[in-house]
Design a protein around this motif. Structure first.
Motif, mmCIF file in Angstrom:
data_model
loop_
_atom_site.group_PDB
_atom_site.id
_atom_site.type_symbol
_atom_site.label_atom_id
_atom_site.label_comp_id
_atom_site.label_asym_id
_atom_site.label_seq_id
_atom_site.Cartn_x
_atom_site.Cartn_y
_atom_site.Cartn_z
ATOM 1 N N LYS A 46 0.827 -1.204 0.000
ATOM 2 C CA LYS A 46 0.000 0.000 0.000
ATOM 3 C C LYS A 46 0.863 1.256 0.000
ATOM 4 C CE LYS A 46 -4.012 -2.015 2.348
ATOM 5 N NZ LYS A 46 -4.889 -1.964 3.536
ATOM 6 N N SER A 47 0.423 2.271 -0.745
ATOM 7 C CA SER A 47 1.112 3.551 -0.807
ATOM 8 C C SER A 47 0.151 4.641 -0.352
ATOM 9 C CB SER A 47 1.579 3.837 -2.241
ATOM 10 O OG SER A 47 2.113 5.138 -2.346
ATOM 11 N N PRO A 48 0.533 5.490 0.617
ATOM 12 C CA PRO A 48 -0.382 6.522 1.105
ATOM 13 C C PRO A 48 -0.702 7.546 0.025
ATOM 14 C CG PRO A 48 1.822 6.862 1.990
ATOM 15 C CD PRO A 48 1.839 5.518 1.306
ATOM 16 N N PHE A 49 -1.918 8.089 0.076
ATOM 17 C CA PHE A 49 -2.379 9.091 -0.879
ATOM 18 C C PHE A 49 -2.031 10.467 -0.328
ATOM 19 C CE2 PHE A 49 -6.312 11.040 -3.105
ATOM 20 C CZ PHE A 49 -5.572 11.292 -4.253
ATOM 21 N N ILE A 50 -1.187 11.201 -1.033
ATOM 22 C CA ILE A 50 -0.651 12.474 -0.559
ATOM 23 C C ILE A 50 -1.288 13.622 -1.324
ATOM 24 C CG2 ILE A 50 1.443 13.833 -0.233
ATOM 25 C CD1 ILE A 50 2.967 11.164 -0.068
ATOM 26 N N ILE A 51 -1.961 14.508 -0.586
ATOM 27 C CA ILE A 51 -2.629 15.672 -1.174
ATOM 28 C C ILE A 51 -1.707 16.883 -1.041
ATOM 29 C CG2 ILE A 51 -4.704 17.087 -1.183
ATOM 30 C CD1 ILE A 51 -5.312 14.140 -1.615
ATOM 31 N N LYS A 172 -10.448 14.477 1.901
ATOM 32 C CA LYS A 172 -10.866 13.431 2.843
ATOM 33 C C LYS A 172 -10.285 12.076 2.466
ATOM 34 C CE LYS A 172 -15.035 11.910 5.273
ATOM 35 N NZ LYS A 172 -16.506 12.107 5.404
ATOM 36 N N LYS A 173 -9.991 11.863 1.203
ATOM 37 C CA LYS A 173 -9.441 10.594 0.736
ATOM 38 C C LYS A 173 -7.955 10.454 1.060
ATOM 39 C CE LYS A 173 -10.431 9.638 -3.564
ATOM 40 N NZ LYS A 173 -10.657 9.889 -5.010
ATOM 41 N N GLY A 174 -7.309 11.543 1.473
ATOM 42 C CA GLY A 174 -5.869 11.543 1.646
ATOM 43 C C GLY A 174 -5.383 10.927 2.945
#
Length: 362
Positions: A46-51, A172-174
């Motif tokens: 898994k890779s975190p979602f970065i905003i 919110k998805k980040g």
């Protein structure tokens, strides 16, 4: 040109901090959207979602180093803007990122959004302004590869982003919300920045702050100092340069661990990173601090060099981030010079790395 260290004096390392976050997945809570990326062993993880929130603009860089703007006979245009550099840097390394900001509804603005698209950055949070142009920055490259800026943004589209235009669903998805301070200079973008930051905090995202001091853009030095510090306590991770420490602390010693802990570290801060010129960078947590050396390269343009808590993992992450910065400064323009993960892994064994050190805090 003589061989220069990665982070030479006064350079702005736009991507160093966020590349560290990319490497340190243990810093990120298991929340938000994630993408799947292959690790060094070829396994999917898994890779975190970065905003990334803030400005994206066009840098015009002289094709010849060591000349003033008046002396330059030709310029190369390149996509830039510290938060956008971070978003593209993450995507090129195989991570998942999004950019939120505003550009002009003009040729440059559509060029920038297309650059995000072709680099696999989520650009659904990009807005277009029909009444203002995309920001421009002319960047002079001195003989040592360092930069001086002249900005055209009076006002530019990035300054006009409104809270009503924010994509809160995207935030919110980040997992991580990354930002700078330039978007704090003028309204309505300042209020929009604060709304986005507070929403991200409430939703549990890790907040990453690179002040990225650009003094000519602020009304005064006092306004810059006050503006940068106004959101200091929100951040979980902060990256500053030597120059920024001196500026924010009233010219106190930027090399002093005591100054960093007493003047810049706050109770909720997980990590503070100091880019330290030719020596590499320092890192500070509540329990320990240390230094990781840079890599020696032929520096051409330091723009975007570092728009890169297990102690062992921390050092490994900084070596990776420093290598990213080293590669970046060998080309012209920030985004065009950002490396892929494969390029970094190939570079690290060949680079000339500086010594590391660690100090535990009792």
């Amino acid at each position: 040109m003589s061989r220069l260290n990665l982070f030479h004096k006064h350079s702005r390392c736009f991507i160093c901090l966020i590349l560290l976050l990319f490497s340190l997945s243990s810093l990120v809570s298991q929340r938000g959207s994630v993408s799947m990326a292959k690790n060094d062993s070829g396994n999917w993880e898994k890779s975190p979602f970065i905003i990334c929130f803030g400005e994206m603009l066009i840098d015009f860089v002289p094709t010849v180093s060591g000349v003033s703007l008046a002396e330059a006979t030709a310029f190369k245009k390149a996509a830039g803007g510290a938060p956008a550099n971070v978003a593209v840097g993450i995507a090129r390394l195989g991570g998942s990122s999004a950019f939120i900001g505003k550009v002009g509804d003009d040729e440059f603005g559509h060029m920038l959004s297309n650059i995000l698209k072709i680099n696999n950055v989520d650009y659904s949070g990009v807005c277009f302004d029909t009444g203002a142009r995309t920001a421009l920055a002319f960047v002079t490259l001195r003989a040592d590869g360092e930069r001086e800026f002249m900005f055209y943004r009076n006002p530019s589209a990035d300054m006009l982003l409104k809270e009503s235009e924010l994509d809160f669903h995207l935030i919110k998805k980040g997992s991580i919300f990354h930002y700078g301070s330039i978007s704090l200079i003028e309204e309505p973008c300042r209020s929009t920045h604060l709304a986005a930051l507070k929403f991200a905090k409430k939703e549990g995202l890790l907040l990453s702050y690179d002040p990225n001091l650009r003094l000519p853009l602020w009304p005064s030095a006092d306004a810059a100092r006050e503006g940068i510090k106004s959101i200091w306590e929100y951040a979980d991770v902060i990256k500053v340069s030597e120059q920024e420490i001196s500026f924010l602390t009233g010219d106190e010693d930027p090399y002093s661990d005591e100054v960093v802990y007493n003047k810049l570290f706050h109770d909720n801060l997980k990590l503070l990173v100091v880019t330290e010129g030719e020596k590499g960078c320092r890192y500070y947590t509540k329990k320990f601090h240390g230094r990781v050396g840079g890599f020696r390269v032929n520096a051409v343009d330091t723009t975007g060099a570092g728009d890169s808590f297990d102690e062992k993992k921390l050092k490994e992450a900084f070596v990776f981030a420093n290598a990213c910065g080293a590669i970046t400064v060998t080309g012209r323009g920030a985004i065009p010079s950002l490396p892929t993960k494969e390029a970094v892994l190939d570079f690290i064994p060949k680079g000339i790395e500086q010594p590391h050190s660690l100090c535990l805090i009792s």
